[in-house]
Write a protein that holds these residues in place. Sequence first.
Motif, PDB file in Angstrom:
ATOM      1  N   LYS A   6     -28.410  27.214  11.037  1.00  0.00           N
ATOM      2  CA  LYS A   6     -28.627  26.774  12.415  1.00  0.00           C
ATOM      3  C   LYS A   6     -29.429  25.477  12.369  1.00  0.00           C
ATOM      4  N   PHE A   7     -29.201  24.586  13.311  1.00  0.00           N
ATOM      5  CA  PHE A   7     -29.827  23.270  13.187  1.00  0.00           C
ATOM      6  C   PHE A   7     -31.345  23.316  13.262  1.00  0.00           C
ATOM      7  N   GLU A   8     -31.905  24.392  13.826  1.00  0.00           N
ATOM      8  CA  GLU A   8     -33.366  24.512  13.867  1.00  0.00           C
ATOM      9  C   GLU A   8     -33.974  24.485  12.479  1.00  0.00           C
ATOM     10  N   TYR A   9     -33.245  25.011  11.504  1.00  0.00           N
ATOM     11  CA  TYR A   9     -33.754  24.988  10.126  1.00  0.00           C
ATOM     12  C   TYR A   9     -33.872  23.557   9.623  1.00  0.00           C
ATOM     13  N   LEU A  10     -32.916  22.724   9.943  1.00  0.00           N
ATOM     14  CA  LEU A  10     -32.910  21.346   9.452  1.00  0.00           C
ATOM     15  C   LEU A  10     -34.041  20.516  10.046  1.00  0.00           C
ATOM     16  N   ILE A  11     -34.442  20.854  11.259  1.00  0.00           N
ATOM     17  CA  ILE A  11     -35.502  20.068  11.929  1.00  0.00           C
ATOM     18  C   ILE A  11     -36.817  20.829  11.979  1.00  0.00           C
ATOM     19  N   SER A  12     -36.990  21.780  11.092  1.00  0.00           N
ATOM     20  CA  SER A  12     -38.188  22.636  11.099  1.00  0.00           C
ATOM     21  C   SER A  12     -39.501  21.867  11.253  1.00  0.00           C
ATOM     22  N   PRO A  13     -39.723  20.765  10.517  1.00  0.00           N
ATOM     23  CA  PRO A  13     -41.008  20.066  10.641  1.00  0.00           C
ATOM     24  C   PRO A  13     -41.295  19.534  12.044  1.00  0.00           C
ATOM     25  N   CYS A  44     -22.434  25.806   7.948  1.00  0.00           N
ATOM     26  CA  CYS A  44     -23.194  25.269   9.080  1.00  0.00           C
ATOM     27  C   CYS A  44     -22.659  25.874  10.375  1.00  0.00           C
ATOM     28  N   GLU A  45     -23.519  25.963  11.376  1.00  0.00           N
ATOM     29  CA  GLU A  45     -23.050  26.418  12.678  1.00  0.00           C
ATOM     30  C   GLU A  45     -21.973  25.466  13.199  1.00  0.00           C
ATOM     31  N   ALA A  46     -21.070  25.978  14.009  1.00  0.00           N
ATOM     32  CA  ALA A  46     -19.989  25.167  14.556  1.00  0.00           C
ATOM     33  C   ALA A  46     -20.561  24.048  15.430  1.00  0.00           C
ATOM     34  N   SER A  47     -19.962  22.851  15.309  1.00  0.00           N
ATOM     35  CA  SER A  47     -20.357  21.686  16.126  1.00  0.00           C
ATOM     36  C   SER A  47     -21.841  21.391  15.984  1.00  0.00           C
ATOM     37  N   ILE A  48     -22.352  21.482  14.781  1.00  0.00           N
ATOM     38  CA  ILE A  48     -23.802  21.383  14.582  1.00  0.00           C
ATOM     39  C   ILE A  48     -24.347  20.013  14.985  1.00  0.00           C
ATOM     40  N   LEU A  49     -23.653  18.936  14.640  1.00  0.00           N
ATOM     41  CA  LEU A  49     -24.156  17.607  14.988  1.00  0.00           C
ATOM     42  C   LEU A  49     -24.132  17.399  16.493  1.00  0.00           C
ATOM     43  N   GLU A  50     -23.074  17.843  17.150  1.00  0.00           N
ATOM     44  CA  GLU A  50     -22.999  17.726  18.606  1.00  0.00           C
ATOM     45  C   GLU A  50     -24.101  18.535  19.271  1.00  0.00           C
ATOM     46  N   ASN A  51     -24.386  19.722  18.733  1.00  0.00           N
ATOM     47  CA  ASN A  51     -25.436  20.559  19.302  1.00  0.00           C
ATOM     48  C   ASN A  51     -26.817  19.916  19.132  1.00  0.00           C
ATOM     49  N   TYR A  58     -30.860  14.392  17.405  1.00  0.00           N
ATOM     50  CA  TYR A  58     -29.924  13.706  16.527  1.00  0.00           C
ATOM     51  C   TYR A  58     -30.665  13.295  15.253  1.00  0.00           C
ATOM     52  N   PRO A  59     -30.132  13.621  14.085  1.00  0.00           N
ATOM     53  CA  PRO A  59     -30.867  13.387  12.831  1.00  0.00           C
ATOM     54  C   PRO A  59     -30.907  11.912  12.426  1.00  0.00           C
ATOM     55  N   CYS A  60     -31.870  11.206  12.973  1.00  0.00           N
ATOM     56  CA  CYS A  60     -32.069   9.802  12.642  1.00  0.00           C
ATOM     57  C   CYS A  60     -33.555   9.555  12.396  1.00  0.00           C
ATOM     58  N   VAL A  81     -35.060  11.588   4.905  1.00  0.00           N
ATOM     59  CA  VAL A  81     -34.810  12.942   5.393  1.00  0.00           C
ATOM     60  C   VAL A  81     -33.603  12.950   6.335  1.00  0.00           C
ATOM     61  N   ALA A  82     -33.486  11.920   7.170  1.00  0.00           N
ATOM     62  CA  ALA A  82     -32.334  11.812   8.059  1.00  0.00           C
ATOM     63  C   ALA A  82     -31.038  11.740   7.251  1.00  0.00           C
ATOM     64  N   LYS A  83     -31.069  10.973   6.182  1.00  0.00           N
ATOM     65  CA  LYS A  83     -29.890  10.858   5.320  1.00  0.00           C
ATOM     66  C   LYS A  83     -29.551  12.202   4.681  1.00  0.00           C
ATOM     67  N   LEU A  84     -30.569  12.931   4.238  1.00  0.00           N
ATOM     68  CA  LEU A  84     -30.362  14.235   3.632  1.00  0.00           C
ATOM     69  C   LEU A  84     -29.726  15.202   4.624  1.00  0.00           C
ATOM     70  N   ILE A  85     -30.258  15.255   5.843  1.00  0.00           N
ATOM     71  CA  ILE A  85     -29.722  16.158   6.862  1.00  0.00           C
ATOM     72  C   ILE A  85     -28.276  15.811   7.181  1.00  0.00           C
ATOM     73  N   ASN A  86     -27.980  14.534   7.324  1.00  0.00           N
ATOM     74  CA  ASN A  86     -26.606  14.120   7.620  1.00  0.00           C
ATOM     75  C   ASN A  86     -25.658  14.450   6.472  1.00  0.00           C
ATOM     76  N   ASN A  87     -26.148  14.350   5.233  1.00  0.00           N
ATOM     77  CA  ASN A  87     -25.321  14.728   4.087  1.00  0.00           C
ATOM     78  C   ASN A  87     -25.013  16.217   4.092  1.00  0.00           C
ATOM     79  N   ILE A  88     -26.012  17.030   4.443  1.00  0.00           N
ATOM     80  CA  ILE A  88     -25.803  18.479   4.532  1.00  0.00           C
ATOM     81  C   ILE A  88     -24.746  18.785   5.594  1.00  0.00           C
ATOM     82  N   ILE A  89     -24.887  18.151   6.756  1.00  0.00           N
ATOM     83  CA  ILE A  89     -23.949  18.390   7.856  1.00  0.00           C
ATOM     84  C   ILE A  89     -22.538  17.949   7.473  1.00  0.00           C
TER      85      ILE A  89
END
Length: 341
Positions: A6-13, A44-51, A58-60, A81-89
């Motif tokens: 879930k995207f909350e994990y990616l933006i935990s900090p 990943c959750e469906a439509s994770i970047l859109e969500n 937005y991971p920037c 970190v933004a690059k890492l998150i986008n690579n995961i997505i």
Amino acid sequence: MTAVIKFEYLISPLICTGKHVDDHVNGMRLLKEMVSSSNVNIKCEASILENMTAAGYYPCAKVLSAAFPGGDECVHGAQDVAKLINNIIREIEECSMEMSTHVIEWEKFIVDPIIQTISDERREYVNSFLKNILSRKELLKENFSMFYSQRNEMLCQSQKFVLNGIIKDVYPSNGIKLPLSVSNDIMAYGNLNDFIQSVDGYSLYMIADNPSSLKCALFCGCVSFLNKNHPNESIEWDDFKIGDDFYDSLVRNQGAKGQEFSSVVYETIIHALCRHPKNEVKAFRVSADSPDQRIVGDLKGFRTHITSRHQALRLMFWVDSSRIITLANIGPKFEETISLP
């Protein structure tokens, strides 16, 4: 078992409290590495970047700068970190949880304890996701966990949630007696280490078919072994390497997948990598009559027994000046060969 990010994990900090930011980022790096190199079932959750975009995350670098301000004290920068998150997505496949096989009407649905979300809109989405998990478990016999972080809770904290509900109606019913009471729990992993401890390394070893998937299986096995037997010790992903000939040597000597010696070979490797060998570790000599240890650059050769009967299999490996292990090969004692790293 499928684990859904879930995207909350990616933006935990950005949404959690606590000071384990570097541990979280390192966990995400390893998560990406594991998924790209092995058969671990993570989506990943469906439509994770859109969500994320719709929720204002937005991971920037601009968004992440609140948690990664930069400066000498910040190990990880917002842009990295933004690059890492986008690579995961981009690299991890998405997973739709919608029930396409049934139409379900709920009379009641409860999550215990109450799950903390970033907004009321997101709460509806997360609850819908959890309803689908409960439905899939009951009707399709599918199991799920998730990577998730709760707002205003401690960073890297994992939590088990109990899902209870009453299905009022379902189509097609297929003879299901209604109303139907359903219950299940789901593990929400706030850090990768907790997830790895839930993974059966030997199961991954049994399906590993290349050096990358083999390393992931062995790493998971090492984490579980240390957690169970030596909880004050740890192992890092970069603490060992797979030599060029190692996987092929497993196949040649019946030590890979479901071959005859796979179980004892796996166990011996795990113990050796964790620095708790099952059998005595000895220097690998230049020759049977030589007292000199085999050395290549700053690498020193070692050997240890796997089996004592039949072919008397041995495990050969190299250790460098930083104590990093490179698994070289396995082979019968009479070969007296250690493969180059």
